[in-house]
Design a protein around this motif. Structure first.
Motif, PDB file in Angstrom:
ATOM      1  N   ASN A   4       0.834  -1.207   0.000  1.00 14.26           N
ATOM      2  CA  ASN A   4       0.000   0.000   0.000  1.00 14.26           C
ATOM      3  C   ASN A   4       0.868   1.256   0.000  1.00 14.26           C
ATOM      4  O   ASN A   4       0.618   2.201  -0.758  1.00 14.26           O
ATOM      5  CB  ASN A   4      -0.910   0.012   1.231  1.00 14.26           C
ATOM      6  CG  ASN A   4      -2.008  -1.028   1.150  1.00 14.26           C
ATOM      7  OD1 ASN A   4      -2.334  -1.532   0.074  1.00 14.26           O
ATOM      8  ND2 ASN A   4      -2.593  -1.364   2.292  1.00 14.26           N
ATOM      9  N   SER A  25     -12.702   8.798   0.363  1.00 13.87           N
ATOM     10  CA  SER A  25     -12.222   8.598   1.731  1.00 13.87           C
ATOM     11  C   SER A  25     -11.998   7.122   2.061  1.00 13.87           C
ATOM     12  O   SER A  25     -11.389   6.817   3.086  1.00 13.87           O
ATOM     13  CB  SER A  25     -13.210   9.201   2.730  1.00 13.87           C
ATOM     14  OG  SER A  25     -14.499   8.619   2.584  1.00 13.87           O
ATOM     15  N   THR A  26     -12.467   6.217   1.233  1.00 18.42           N
ATOM     16  CA  THR A  26     -12.312   4.784   1.499  1.00 18.42           C
ATOM     17  C   THR A  26     -11.442   4.098   0.440  1.00 18.42           C
ATOM     18  O   THR A  26     -11.558   2.890   0.238  1.00 18.42           O
ATOM     19  CB  THR A  26     -13.684   4.097   1.542  1.00 18.42           C
ATOM     20  OG1 THR A  26     -14.364   4.303   0.296  1.00 18.42           O
ATOM     21  CG2 THR A  26     -14.529   4.639   2.680  1.00 18.42           C
ATOM     22  N   SER A  27     -10.590   4.847  -0.214  1.00 22.81           N
ATOM     23  CA  SER A  27      -9.745   4.273  -1.256  1.00 22.81           C
ATOM     24  C   SER A  27      -8.334   4.836  -1.134  1.00 22.81           C
ATOM     25  O   SER A  27      -8.107   5.888  -0.524  1.00 22.81           O
ATOM     26  CB  SER A  27     -10.301   4.571  -2.647  1.00 22.81           C
ATOM     27  OG  SER A  27     -10.294   5.967  -2.903  1.00 22.81           O
ATOM     28  N   THR A  58      -7.674   6.076   7.025  1.00 27.05           N
ATOM     29  CA  THR A  58      -7.812   4.607   7.062  1.00 27.05           C
ATOM     30  C   THR A  58      -8.401   4.120   8.381  1.00 27.05           C
ATOM     31  O   THR A  58      -8.270   2.935   8.700  1.00 27.05           O
ATOM     32  CB  THR A  58      -6.442   3.933   6.840  1.00 27.05           C
ATOM     33  OG1 THR A  58      -5.523   4.358   7.867  1.00 27.05           O
ATOM     34  CG2 THR A  58      -5.884   4.278   5.487  1.00 27.05           C
ATOM     35  N   THR A 117     -11.462   3.636   9.119  1.00 23.51           N
ATOM     36  CA  THR A 117     -12.521   2.655   8.837  1.00 23.51           C
ATOM     37  C   THR A 117     -12.082   1.573   7.859  1.00 23.51           C
ATOM     38  O   THR A 117     -12.878   0.670   7.566  1.00 23.51           O
ATOM     39  CB  THR A 117     -13.755   3.382   8.260  1.00 23.51           C
ATOM     40  OG1 THR A 117     -13.387   4.076   7.057  1.00 23.51           O
ATOM     41  CG2 THR A 117     -14.300   4.387   9.269  1.00 23.51           C
ATOM     42  N   ARG A 118     -10.852   1.669   7.352  1.00 19.59           N
ATOM     43  CA  ARG A 118     -10.343   0.674   6.394  1.00 19.59           C
ATOM     44  C   ARG A 118      -8.951   0.225   6.831  1.00 19.59           C
ATOM     45  O   ARG A 118      -7.937   0.686   6.298  1.00 19.59           O
ATOM     46  CB  ARG A 118     -10.303   1.255   4.987  1.00 19.59           C
ATOM     47  CG  ARG A 118     -11.662   1.571   4.392  1.00 19.59           C
ATOM     48  CD  ARG A 118     -12.477   0.293   4.137  1.00 19.59           C
ATOM     49  NE  ARG A 118     -11.783  -0.617   3.255  1.00 19.59           N
ATOM     50  CZ  ARG A 118     -11.888  -0.592   1.923  1.00 19.59           C
ATOM     51  NH1 ARG A 118     -12.659   0.320   1.341  1.00 19.59           N
ATOM     52  NH2 ARG A 118     -11.245  -1.478   1.196  1.00 19.59           N
ATOM     53  N   ASP A 149      -7.346  -2.368   6.207  1.00 25.19           N
ATOM     54  CA  ASP A 149      -6.606  -3.051   5.158  1.00 25.19           C
ATOM     55  C   ASP A 149      -5.842  -2.087   4.253  1.00 25.19           C
ATOM     56  O   ASP A 149      -4.970  -2.516   3.486  1.00 25.19           O
ATOM     57  CB  ASP A 149      -7.553  -3.900   4.313  1.00 25.19           C
ATOM     58  CG  ASP A 149      -8.646  -3.061   3.674  1.00 25.19           C
ATOM     59  OD1 ASP A 149      -9.310  -2.290   4.408  1.00 25.19           O
ATOM     60  OD2 ASP A 149      -8.837  -3.160   2.444  1.00 25.19           O
ATOM     61  N   GLN A 150      -6.146  -0.796   4.329  1.00 27.22           N
ATOM     62  CA  GLN A 150      -5.474   0.200   3.493  1.00 27.22           C
ATOM     63  C   GLN A 150      -4.445   1.020   4.275  1.00 27.22           C
ATOM     64  O   GLN A 150      -4.025   2.075   3.815  1.00 27.22           O
ATOM     65  CB  GLN A 150      -6.506   1.133   2.864  1.00 27.22           C
ATOM     66  CG  GLN A 150      -7.424   0.431   1.878  1.00 27.22           C
ATOM     67  CD  GLN A 150      -8.377   1.381   1.195  1.00 27.22           C
ATOM     68  OE1 GLN A 150      -8.396   2.570   1.479  1.00 27.22           O
ATOM     69  NE2 GLN A 150      -9.170   0.867   0.266  1.00 27.22           N
ATOM     70  N   ARG A 151      -4.051   0.555   5.415  1.00 24.43           N
ATOM     71  CA  ARG A 151      -3.051   1.269   6.204  1.00 24.43           C
ATOM     72  C   ARG A 151      -1.700   1.289   5.496  1.00 24.43           C
ATOM     73  O   ARG A 151      -1.384   0.421   4.685  1.00 24.43           O
ATOM     74  CB  ARG A 151      -2.904   0.610   7.571  1.00 24.43           C
ATOM     75  CG  ARG A 151      -4.079   0.825   8.506  1.00 24.43           C
ATOM     76  CD  ARG A 151      -3.872   0.051   9.787  1.00 24.43           C
ATOM     77  NE  ARG A 151      -4.947   0.289  10.743  1.00 24.43           N
ATOM     78  CZ  ARG A 151      -5.089  -0.367  11.889  1.00 24.43           C
ATOM     79  NH1 ARG A 151      -4.210  -1.314  12.221  1.00 24.43           N
ATOM     80  NH2 ARG A 151      -6.088  -0.078  12.694  1.00 24.43           N
TER      81      ARG A 151
END
Length: 302
Positions: free
Chosen positions: A98, A161-163, A243, A245-246, A248-250
């Protein structure tokens, strides 16, 4: 010419020739003394600067029970499984990719935009240019924490905000004043005749910039890449907020922070993850260090 002048001329010449090697020896001794003095001063300073980095690498090969038992740099039994635990169990592997994707995309955007802005500021005099530069420099004194709320609101309003694209846009949307000033100073020192010749050949603004001016700015390009790499690779606040709320995208900086729990901290895992995250920056700097120095020196001369 008199007989006296003929008699003393060879004597004066031989005296000058005799003193020249002596002056060279004195100059060499002074130069050697300066080198020795600089070595005596810089070697301990370099050792003090490198010790925390070496200790971190050493700590990544120890156990949590022996990590603080001594300040030695050589572990008795290297624990290589710390890297395996950090990469797979703590998800440092996905965080690494990432971070690599975000950093590469941000570098491409930042280098192109800052180079064009620096090209305009360095080569085209226009009304209000000084005011623009003063306002840009003023943004250096604005703490990052003060801008995180409008950045988050803007990214959320764009639906990003989620990508990872939202993180890329947030990281590349800053002023990047130092890089712009480096490009402006470097382009300012280039001959103005290059732009005029390209105009005669029918080249427009973008073609002149892309095919003539930008290839000449390779040292500053390398400097911009290194500075952007260091900033984005180690960025913490923006990826942390975007990130929440996500998970996995840290990114790596946020992922390393996850080793610190409420009741305990996995110090060896944190050291292993920090060592992994540090390697790309060291490799990039070693590959581009010559251009980095040339870019700083060229911009200062400009």
């Amino acid at each position: 010419m008199s007989t006296t002048a003929l008699t003393h001329a060879p004597t004066a010449r031989s005296s000058t020739e005799a003193t020249t090697p002596r002056r060279r020896r004195i100059a060499n001794r002074r130069r050697f003394a300066r080198h020795v003095l600089l070595t005596i001063v810089l070697v301990p300073a370099a050792a003090l600067w490198l010790y925390p980095v070496l200790w971190m690498v050493s700590a990544s090969l120890k156990t949590n029970t022996t990590i603080f038992s001594s300040m030695g740099l050589i572990p008795e039994a290297p624990e290589w499984e710390n890297y395996t635990r950090a990469w797979w169990t703590a998800n440092i592997g996905p965080y690494f990719w990432n971070t690599l994707l975000i950093t590469a995309a941000t570098i491409a955007i930042v280098v192109i935009t800052t180079a064009m802005i620096g090209y305009v500021l360095g080569t085209f005099p226009f009304p209000g240019r000084r005011i623009v530069m003063v306002l840009m420099i003023a943004t250096l004194f604005l703490p990052e924490g003060y801008t995180i709320i409008p950045i988050f609101d803007l990214i959320r309003s764009l639906g990003l905000s989620t990508s990872l694209a939202g993180i890329v846009l947030a990281e590349s949307g800053g002023a990047h004043v130092m890089i712009i000033l480096l490009f402006a100073g470097y382009f300012r020192q280039l001959p103005r005749e290059l732009i005029e010749a390209s105009r005669i050949d029918g080249a427009g603004f973008l073609r002149t910039f892309w095919t003539v001016m930008l290839p000449l700015a390779k040292p500053v390009l390398a400097t911009a890449i290194i500075m952007t790499l260091m900033r984005v690779w180690n960025s913490f606040l923006i990826p942390l907020v975007l990130t929440l709320t996500r998970p996995d995208q840290r990114t790596l900086a946020v992922g390393v922070y996850a080793f610190q729990g409420e009741n305990a901290t996995d110090w060896t895992g944190m050291a292993a993850a920090s060592t992994i995250s540090m390697l790309p920056i060291i490799i990039a700097f070693l590959l581009l260090q010559r251009y980095f120095v040339e870019g700083i020196a060229g911009a200062i001369r400009g």
